[in-house]
Design an enzyme around this catalytic site. Structure first.
Site, PDB file in Angstrom:
ATOM      1  N   HIS A   1       0.845  -1.189   0.000  1.00  0.00           N
ATOM      2  CA  HIS A   1       0.000   0.000   0.000  1.00  0.00           C
ATOM      3  C   HIS A   1       0.888   1.250   0.000  1.00  0.00           C
ATOM      4  CE1 HIS A   1      -2.916  -3.033   1.192  1.00  0.00           C
ATOM      5  NE2 HIS A   1      -3.883  -2.163   0.973  1.00  0.00           N
TER       6      HIS A   1
ATOM      7  N   ASP B   1       9.616  -6.556   1.881  1.00  0.00           N
ATOM      8  CA  ASP B   1       9.671  -6.004   3.230  1.00  0.00           C
ATOM      9  C   ASP B   1      11.074  -5.470   3.385  1.00  0.00           C
ATOM     10  OD1 ASP B   1       8.075  -5.583   5.671  1.00  0.00           O
ATOM     11  OD2 ASP B   1       9.757  -6.599   6.620  1.00  0.00           O
TER      12      ASP B   1
END
Length: 197
Positions: free
Chosen positions: A8, A67
């Site tokens: 996002h 990540d």
């Protein structure tokens, strides 16, 4: 091939799209209104796998998750996997950078060494509720922090990070210069080797 990018974070999407050389039709988890999973793992690789599997299961598409974060030696590796959380729900990285600077001042350490880590995970949708296959790799770039922040390019902690052997922060570099040897670029090279080579 359509690929869901499990993020996002608007800043990551164009950088990852460029690294994929336009070979995929990319849609983000945000564009699909997929909920963000709780990042409950203790490592970058664990959280990347969690996010990729979550997006693949909900979308039915092959999912790519990243990540990544900044680790500071004098702060015992913080913010590390909490890099985005230090920016708060509003993704205020100016506040996160100020927090890093304040913590370094409080530590009274002269050590400004740090590193960026990027873990990439590709997950395939599974069958009958079982998770599909998943491949995870990591890339890392070492460098040093500089204050005050320099440059308005990039995103996140880029304006305070100078990769080893360079004179500019990621925030001062043109995108092509950063992508030539960033932590994410190194992770993508390993991902390509794992999946294709």
């Amino acid at each position: 091939m359509r690929l869901v990018l499990a993020t996002h974070n608007a800043g990551k999407a164009p950088e990852i799209a460029a690294l994929l050389d336009g070979n995929y039709e990319i849609v983000t988890a945000g564009e699909l209104n997929l909920p963000e999973p709780a990042e409950t793992e203790s490592t970058f690789a664990g959280n990347a796998m969690l996010k990729a599997r979550h997006a693949a299961a909900l979308s039915g598409l092959v999912a790519l998750a990243d990540d990544s974060g900044l680790s500071v030696a004098a702060l015992d590796g913080a913010p590390g996997i909490f890099s985005a959380r230090w920016a708060g729900p509003q993704k205020d990285f100016a506040a996160a950078i100020a927090k890093v600077e304040q913590r370094l001042e409080d530590s009274r350490s002269e050590d400004r060494s740090a590193w960026f880590t990027s873990a990439l995970a590709v997950a395939w949708p599974g069958d009958d509720g079982a998770p599909g296959p998943c491949v995870v790799v990591e890339g890392r770039v070492d460098g040093d922090l500089v204050f005050p922040p320099r440059g308005d390019r990039g995103f996140g902690y880029d304006p305070i990070f100078i990769p080893r052997g360079r004179d500019l922060t990621y925030g001062e570099m043109e995108r092509a210069d950063k992508e030539a040897d960033s932590h994410r670029t190194r992770a993508f090279a390993r991902l390509k080797a794992a999946l294709i080579d």
